[in-house]
Design a protein around this motif. Sequence first.
Motif, PDB file in Angstrom:
ATOM      1  N   PRO A 196       0.816  -1.225   0.000  1.00 55.13           N
ATOM      2  CA  PRO A 196       0.000   0.000   0.000  1.00 55.13           C
ATOM      3  C   PRO A 196       0.846   1.270   0.000  1.00 55.13           C
ATOM      4  O   PRO A 196       0.554   2.219  -0.746  1.00 55.13           O
ATOM      5  CB  PRO A 196      -0.838  -0.136   1.273  1.00 55.13           C
ATOM      6  N   LEU A 197       1.910   1.304   0.801  1.00 54.30           N
ATOM      7  CA  LEU A 197       2.769   2.490   0.821  1.00 54.30           C
ATOM      8  C   LEU A 197       3.492   2.654  -0.505  1.00 54.30           C
ATOM      9  O   LEU A 197       3.620   3.766  -1.023  1.00 54.30           O
ATOM     10  CB  LEU A 197       3.777   2.399   1.966  1.00 54.30           C
ATOM     11  N   ARG A 198       3.955   1.548  -1.071  1.00 53.89           N
ATOM     12  CA  ARG A 198       4.627   1.623  -2.375  1.00 53.89           C
ATOM     13  C   ARG A 198       3.690   2.167  -3.429  1.00 53.89           C
ATOM     14  O   ARG A 198       4.084   2.982  -4.279  1.00 53.89           O
ATOM     15  CB  ARG A 198       5.145   0.227  -2.772  1.00 53.89           C
ATOM     16  N   ALA A 199       2.429   1.743  -3.385  1.00 54.90           N
ATOM     17  CA  ALA A 199       1.447   2.244  -4.347  1.00 54.90           C
ATOM     18  C   ALA A 199       1.225   3.736  -4.162  1.00 54.90           C
ATOM     19  O   ALA A 199       1.176   4.500  -5.136  1.00 54.90           O
ATOM     20  CB  ALA A 199       0.128   1.483  -4.197  1.00 54.90           C
ATOM     21  N   LEU A 200       1.077   4.165  -2.908  1.00 53.77           N
ATOM     22  CA  LEU A 200       0.839   5.585  -2.652  1.00 53.77           C
ATOM     23  C   LEU A 200       2.005   6.434  -3.125  1.00 53.77           C
ATOM     24  O   LEU A 200       1.812   7.452  -3.807  1.00 53.77           O
ATOM     25  CB  LEU A 200       0.612   5.807  -1.159  1.00 53.77           C
ATOM     26  N   VAL A 201       3.220   6.031  -2.792  1.00 56.80           N
ATOM     27  CA  VAL A 201       4.386   6.823  -3.175  1.00 56.80           C
ATOM     28  C   VAL A 201       4.529   6.876  -4.691  1.00 56.80           C
ATOM     29  O   VAL A 201       4.854   7.922  -5.260  1.00 56.80           O
ATOM     30  CB  VAL A 201       5.661   6.250  -2.521  1.00 56.80           C
ATOM     31  N   SER A 202       4.257   5.782  -5.374  1.00 59.80           N
ATOM     32  CA  SER A 202       4.408   5.772  -6.828  1.00 59.80           C
ATOM     33  C   SER A 202       3.340   6.604  -7.528  1.00 59.80           C
ATOM     34  O   SER A 202       3.489   6.929  -8.706  1.00 59.80           O
ATOM     35  CB  SER A 202       4.365   4.331  -7.362  1.00 59.80           C
ATOM     36  N   GLY A 203       2.275   6.955  -6.804  1.00 57.26           N
ATOM     37  CA  GLY A 203       1.249   7.812  -7.387  1.00 57.26           C
ATOM     38  C   GLY A 203       1.557   9.273  -7.154  1.00 57.26           C
ATOM     39  O   GLY A 203       2.421   9.850  -7.827  1.00 57.26           O
ATOM     40  N   PRO A 204       0.901   9.905  -6.183  1.00 50.61           N
ATOM     41  CA  PRO A 204       1.094  11.348  -5.995  1.00 50.61           C
ATOM     42  C   PRO A 204       2.456  11.744  -5.448  1.00 50.61           C
ATOM     43  O   PRO A 204       2.813  12.923  -5.492  1.00 50.61           O
ATOM     44  CB  PRO A 204      -0.012  11.721  -5.000  1.00 50.61           C
ATOM     45  N   TYR A 205       3.240  10.788  -4.938  1.00 42.65           N
ATOM     46  CA  TYR A 205       4.551  11.125  -4.383  1.00 42.65           C
ATOM     47  C   TYR A 205       5.661  10.419  -5.159  1.00 42.65           C
ATOM     48  O   TYR A 205       6.701  10.056  -4.601  1.00 42.65           O
ATOM     49  CB  TYR A 205       4.594  10.793  -2.896  1.00 42.65           C
ATOM     50  N   LEU A 206       5.437  10.261  -6.451  1.00 45.65           N
ATOM     51  CA  LEU A 206       6.379   9.577  -7.339  1.00 45.65           C
ATOM     52  C   LEU A 206       7.789  10.149  -7.170  1.00 45.65           C
ATOM     53  O   LEU A 206       7.993  11.352  -7.160  1.00 45.65           O
ATOM     54  CB  LEU A 206       5.930   9.760  -8.786  1.00 45.65           C
ATOM     55  N   GLY A 207       8.758   9.240  -7.038  1.00 45.06           N
ATOM     56  CA  GLY A 207      10.151   9.673  -6.944  1.00 45.06           C
ATOM     57  C   GLY A 207      10.610  10.005  -5.549  1.00 45.06           C
ATOM     58  O   GLY A 207      11.713  10.522  -5.369  1.00 45.06           O
ATOM     59  N   GLY A 208       9.781   9.706  -4.522  1.00 44.72           N
ATOM     60  CA  GLY A 208      10.184   9.970  -3.146  1.00 44.72           C
ATOM     61  C   GLY A 208      11.399   9.141  -2.748  1.00 44.72           C
ATOM     62  O   GLY A 208      11.591   8.024  -3.238  1.00 44.72           O
TER      63      GLY A 208
END
Length: 478
Positions: free
Chosen positions: A337-349
């Motif tokens: 779930p965290l990987r999905a979130l970061v790859s969406g609106p926080y891409l490149g974190g």
Amino acid sequence: MSKKTPWLRCALAAAVLSSGFCGSVAFAQAQPDALLNMPTSQENIAAGLEADAYASGINAYIWGYPLVRMERVTRDYTDVPNPRPDTSYRAPLNQLGWAKALATPAAKDMPTANNDTLYLSSVVQLDEPYVLHVPDTADRYYVVDVFNMWQELEHYIGRRTTGTAAGDYVLVPPGWKGKLPAGLQRLDVSTRTVWLWGRLRVNEGEDLQPLHALQAQFTLRPLSQRDNRSYQAKSVTLPALPAATDDGLDFFRELAAAIKENPVPTRDEALFAQFSRFGLTAKGFDPSHLSPPQKAGLVRALADGPKVAVSSLVSSASQRNGWAWAKGLDSFGTNYPLRALVSGPYLGGQGEKEAMYPLRSTDSKGQQLSGDKHYVLHFKSAPPVDAFWSLTVYNAADKMLVDNPIARYKLGTDTQGLKVRTDGSFDVPLQADKPEGEFAANWLPAPKGPFYMILRLYQPKGEVLEGKYELPQVEAVE
């Protein structure tokens, strides 16, 4: 006997054949067993098929979203507009793309873009190893992140990890058996396509021309062309993603296509095998045998999947003085779930040693931040970092920078005229209209509607990583 659809007749037949050995179970149980007493009725079977498809669909979405997102990104970021805006970092396949100006509200490529660095992007197809040459940046902060196609950060090249001297770094695809020349640093990656995502520090008000000259010294070439200074990458267009349909299941088609190019990691094979129950396998996605309840479950899963990803801010991030503080952005493990979130609106974190990204969308009373109110952030001291820090406001709806009359999109280390008390503390007025008072010079403009903030801490010091630094509270001014 009433007529039933083929899928239901098969299900009922299987249930009847298997019911003989369990229909008369008569042993004591500590708790009621719902399955032993569940009728194999048409209604229960239909409900079960829908529920199974929903649960499997949620898992498939959360697990597979980063791969689908990256396949979309590789196409978006290699589709270069003409004319190309100075804030754009898009570049053709296997070439470096540098933004020539800091992001503004008009820059729509990247959600939650910073206003501190010039971005670098490059999508690289590794038909052989590729050599990234970086110049000496004279201690200027820069970083180039190497992401695989699951949006997992596999390598850092930059000030914190490799220093700022010139160097040559070789991206080596899986299965390559060759030998590298001396003097090159090998970086093995797990997918045959990678995304390079870089940042180059810009000080407020700095002349950008010397930085443009520095950007030109970064090069990317195949290993076989390493010494060919006249090398030009061939023009290559990535194949289109599967065409859209009207059944609401296109995400799974895109995921199936992506998996053909990016084999399922060994650790995920058991999870992936579960998705065959709704037609998703390594061979593709075949919805032709799905029952109506299964299709309904999958459509519902795709509607709720993003909510599961967003909820990871609660389940995966700690709360510090009202800020969501997530770690492990470079080591997701099985936190899909965290990987999905970061790859969406926080891409490149990035991971917390490179940068921390405390996020805040509420005030001290838990109310959503909104431009119809006035707020004050009180910093007891500037964040302790080895590079720099910044505080940025974003529209809640589109996650973009906020247009404002003074063209200030962040407050940070290099903010000119920042008002600070003798003890090192300072206040930041956060509101849509121009403030008055002692700290009016520290105004960070907010939009008129809902918004959120990110406090970026580049190369945070130990007291930040250990949670000893107190993040500023956000108080609504009555």
